[in-house]
Design a protein around this motif. Structure first.
Motif, PDB file in Angstrom:
ATOM      1  N   UNK A   4       0.843  -1.191   0.000  1.00 46.82           N
ATOM      2  CA  UNK A   4       0.000   0.000   0.000  1.00 46.82           C
ATOM      3  C   UNK A   4       0.880   1.245   0.000  1.00 46.82           C
ATOM      4  N   UNK A   5       0.301   2.360  -0.449  1.00 52.15           N
ATOM      5  CA  UNK A   5       1.055   3.609  -0.541  1.00 52.15           C
ATOM      6  C   UNK A   5       1.083   4.380   0.770  1.00 52.15           C
ATOM      7  N   UNK A   6      -0.068   4.421   1.449  1.00 54.26           N
ATOM      8  CA  UNK A   6      -0.211   5.279   2.624  1.00 54.26           C
ATOM      9  C   UNK A   6      -0.998   4.558   3.710  1.00 54.26           C
ATOM     10  N   UNK A   7      -0.552   4.711   4.937  1.00 52.36           N
ATOM     11  CA  UNK A   7      -1.329   4.305   6.101  1.00 52.36           C
ATOM     12  C   UNK A   7      -1.804   5.576   6.795  1.00 52.36           C
ATOM     13  N   UNK A  23      -7.160   8.317  -1.684  1.00 50.34           N
ATOM     14  CA  UNK A  23      -7.786   7.349  -2.585  1.00 50.34           C
ATOM     15  C   UNK A  23      -8.246   8.030  -3.869  1.00 50.34           C
ATOM     16  N   UNK A  24      -8.786   9.233  -3.750  1.00 52.75           N
ATOM     17  CA  UNK A  24      -9.238   9.965  -4.924  1.00 52.75           C
ATOM     18  C   UNK A  24      -8.122  10.345  -5.857  1.00 52.75           C
ATOM     19  N   UNK A  25      -6.904  10.429  -5.306  1.00 56.16           N
ATOM     20  CA  UNK A  25      -5.729  10.754  -6.119  1.00 56.16           C
ATOM     21  C   UNK A  25      -5.079   9.495  -6.690  1.00 56.16           C
ATOM     22  N   UNK A  26      -5.717   8.339  -6.477  1.00 55.21           N
ATOM     23  CA  UNK A  26      -5.208   7.098  -7.055  1.00 55.21           C
ATOM     24  C   UNK A  26      -4.250   6.322  -6.182  1.00 55.21           C
ATOM     25  N   UNK A  27      -4.112   6.710  -4.918  1.00 54.38           N
ATOM     26  CA  UNK A  27      -3.213   6.002  -4.004  1.00 54.38           C
ATOM     27  C   UNK A  27      -3.963   4.877  -3.283  1.00 54.38           C
ATOM     28  N   UNK A  28      -3.252   3.797  -3.018  1.00 57.86           N
ATOM     29  CA  UNK A  28      -3.836   2.727  -2.210  1.00 57.86           C
ATOM     30  C   UNK A  28      -3.619   3.070  -0.738  1.00 57.86           C
ATOM     31  N   UNK A  29      -4.685   3.009   0.041  1.00 58.66           N
ATOM     32  CA  UNK A  29      -4.666   3.505   1.413  1.00 58.66           C
ATOM     33  C   UNK A  29      -5.120   2.429   2.385  1.00 58.66           C
ATOM     34  N   UNK A  30      -4.438   2.369   3.508  1.00 56.74           N
ATOM     35  CA  UNK A  30      -4.880   1.546   4.624  1.00 56.74           C
ATOM     36  C   UNK A  30      -5.277   2.497   5.746  1.00 56.74           C
ATOM     37  N   UNK A  44     -13.316   0.885   0.430  1.00 58.13           N
ATOM     38  CA  UNK A  44     -13.779   0.904  -0.960  1.00 58.13           C
ATOM     39  C   UNK A  44     -12.671   0.301  -1.811  1.00 58.13           C
ATOM     40  N   UNK A  45     -12.692   0.568  -3.116  1.00 60.36           N
ATOM     41  CA  UNK A  45     -11.743  -0.092  -4.017  1.00 60.36           C
ATOM     42  C   UNK A  45     -10.286   0.139  -3.618  1.00 60.36           C
ATOM     43  N   UNK A  46      -9.927   1.365  -3.282  1.00 55.80           N
ATOM     44  CA  UNK A  46      -8.531   1.680  -2.973  1.00 55.80           C
ATOM     45  C   UNK A  46      -8.262   1.808  -1.476  1.00 55.80           C
ATOM     46  N   UNK A  47      -9.240   1.531  -0.651  1.00 50.76           N
ATOM     47  CA  UNK A  47      -9.093   1.711   0.795  1.00 50.76           C
ATOM     48  C   UNK A  47      -9.360   0.401   1.517  1.00 50.76           C
ATOM     49  N   UNK A  48      -8.417   0.012   2.366  1.00 46.77           N
ATOM     50  CA  UNK A  48      -8.596  -1.144   3.226  1.00 46.77           C
ATOM     51  C   UNK A  48      -8.526  -0.684   4.674  1.00 46.77           C
ATOM     52  N   UNK A  49      -9.118  -1.444   5.563  1.00 43.26           N
ATOM     53  CA  UNK A  49      -9.093  -1.124   6.988  1.00 43.26           C
ATOM     54  C   UNK A  49      -8.383  -2.241   7.734  1.00 43.26           C
ATOM     55  N   UNK A  50      -7.628  -1.870   8.760  1.00 42.47           N
ATOM     56  CA  UNK A  50      -6.926  -2.869   9.563  1.00 42.47           C
ATOM     57  C   UNK A  50      -7.217  -2.636  11.039  1.00 42.47           C
ATOM     58  N   UNK A  51      -7.171  -3.717  11.784  1.00 39.16           N
ATOM     59  CA  UNK A  51      -7.314  -3.621  13.245  1.00 39.16           C
ATOM     60  C   UNK A  51      -5.949  -3.580  13.919  1.00 39.16           C
ATOM     61  N   UNK A 147       0.784  16.417  -1.625  1.00 43.43           N
ATOM     62  CA  UNK A 147       0.160  17.527  -2.332  1.00 43.43           C
ATOM     63  C   UNK A 147      -1.232  17.217  -2.844  1.00 43.43           C
ATOM     64  N   UNK A 148      -1.557  15.937  -2.982  1.00 41.91           N
ATOM     65  CA  UNK A 148      -2.896  15.560  -3.438  1.00 41.91           C
ATOM     66  C   UNK A 148      -3.966  15.935  -2.417  1.00 41.91           C
ATOM     67  N   UNK A 149      -3.562  16.084  -1.160  1.00 42.02           N
ATOM     68  CA  UNK A 149      -4.522  16.418  -0.119  1.00 42.02           C
ATOM     69  C   UNK A 149      -4.941  17.871  -0.170  1.00 42.02           C
ATOM     70  N   UNK A 150      -4.012  18.743  -0.539  1.00 41.15           N
ATOM     71  CA  UNK A 150      -4.277  20.180  -0.515  1.00 41.15           C
ATOM     72  C   UNK A 150      -3.371  20.843  -1.540  1.00 41.15           C
ATOM     73  N   UNK A 151      -3.992  21.405  -2.578  1.00 43.99           N
ATOM     74  CA  UNK A 151      -3.213  21.910  -3.703  1.00 43.99           C
ATOM     75  C   UNK A 151      -2.322  23.079  -3.394  1.00 43.99           C
ATOM     76  N   UNK A 152      -2.632  23.840  -2.334  1.00 41.47           N
ATOM     77  CA  UNK A 152      -1.818  25.008  -1.988  1.00 41.47           C
ATOM     78  C   UNK A 152      -0.890  24.731  -0.810  1.00 41.47           C
TER      79      UNK A 152
END
Length: 285
Positions: A4-7, A23-30, A44-51, A147-152
């Protein structure tokens, strides 16, 4: 979860927005949250959850918890940080940012600290702002993803506590105080029968004047030149006292204006009454 790209640690209102932004920027997220149901709700498709956060391997770990200390406690089970970077977007002080840096560096990783200067609904937009502080090399490596989180967004300093200090001053001392003063004033005026459309129009005018005046304040404090031919501290003090009298006569406590009037009167007593309002930013005599 390998690959995954980001936790993202912490799935409150802002943390959930960060998950969706990545996820909206195309990264796989946990996603991980102390209450698992919040993380599971984001799957969802690019988001997984872990305990188990220790099993969620990612080169970039973004913590958005209530405090920096809460983030470190949640990540205590992650012992090996080699090849990983922790980004703390949690509330705290410059000292908290430094403690987080020391914690992750001692474990072989890298660190950036940040402050979010927007609301969750603005995450992912080009005008949203997140300030980051820490090693410029670490920012260069992860800036494109963050930068995908906040363009400025921008990197403001190598010193890791700088973002938290800027947040305390500009968000805490300035923005929060101004917003509370506005809510207090508008609530009282609506109660006294002022039309909402008039208040919206006057708010826009006030904000435009404030924008220009605040720019002049920064310039004056940076240049050390506080003379004015427009409005002195004495002028502001007299206006504040008149406004307080009017508002109190109609039942408003005017808490923020009371504090401002006290500060203005103190500056006049210090002998600064003939200077511009920017002189309020000078150290006490």
């Amino acid at each position: 979860m390998a690959g995954c790209d980001v936790l993202v640690v912490g799935c409150g209102l802002m943390g959930s927005a960060l998950v969706r932004g990545f996820a909206g920027a195309g990264r796989s997220v946990v996603a991980w949250n102390r209450t698992p149901e919040r993380a599971l709700a984001l799957v969802e498709e690019r988001v997984a959850a872990v305990r188990d956060v220790a099993g969620a391997v990612a080169p970039l770990v973004v913590a958005c918890t209530s405090t920096c200390q809460a983030a470190l406690e949640a990540l205590e089970a992650v012992r090996d940080w080699r090849g990983r970077t922790l980004v703390t977007l949690s509330s705290g002080t410059p000292g908290d940012a430094e403690a987080a840096r020391d914690w992750v560096v001692d474990r072989g990783g890298e660190h950036l600290d940040g402050v979010v200067l927007c609301y969750p609904q603005e995450i992912g937009s080009p005008d949203a702002v997140i300030l980051y502080a820490g090693p410029s090399g670490t920012w260069a490596a992860h800036g494109p993803v963050l930068g995908a989180l906040a363009g400025a967004s921008r990197h403001v300093a190598e010193e890791v506590g700088t973002a938290k200090l800027l947040d305390a001053g500009m968000t805490g001392a300035f923005y929060v105080s101004a917003l509370v003063a506005h809510a207090e004033a508008v609530g009282h005026l609506l109660d006294r029968g002022a039309p909402p459309d008039v208040l919206r129009a006057l708010t826009a005018v006030a904000l435009d004047v404030l924008r220009r005046a605040s720019d002049e304040v920064v310039t004056a404090l940076a240049n050390g030149e506080h003379t004015t031919d427009q409005a002195t501290i004495t002028t502001f003090a007299e206006g504040a006292r008149a406004a307080l009298t009017a508002l109190r006569a109609t039942g408003s406590p005017a808490h923020l204006l009371t504090a401002a009037a006290h500060r203005l009167d103190a500056a006049v007593a210090e002998g600064r009454g003939g200077l511009g309002v920017s002189a309020l930013g000078l150290p006490p005599r």
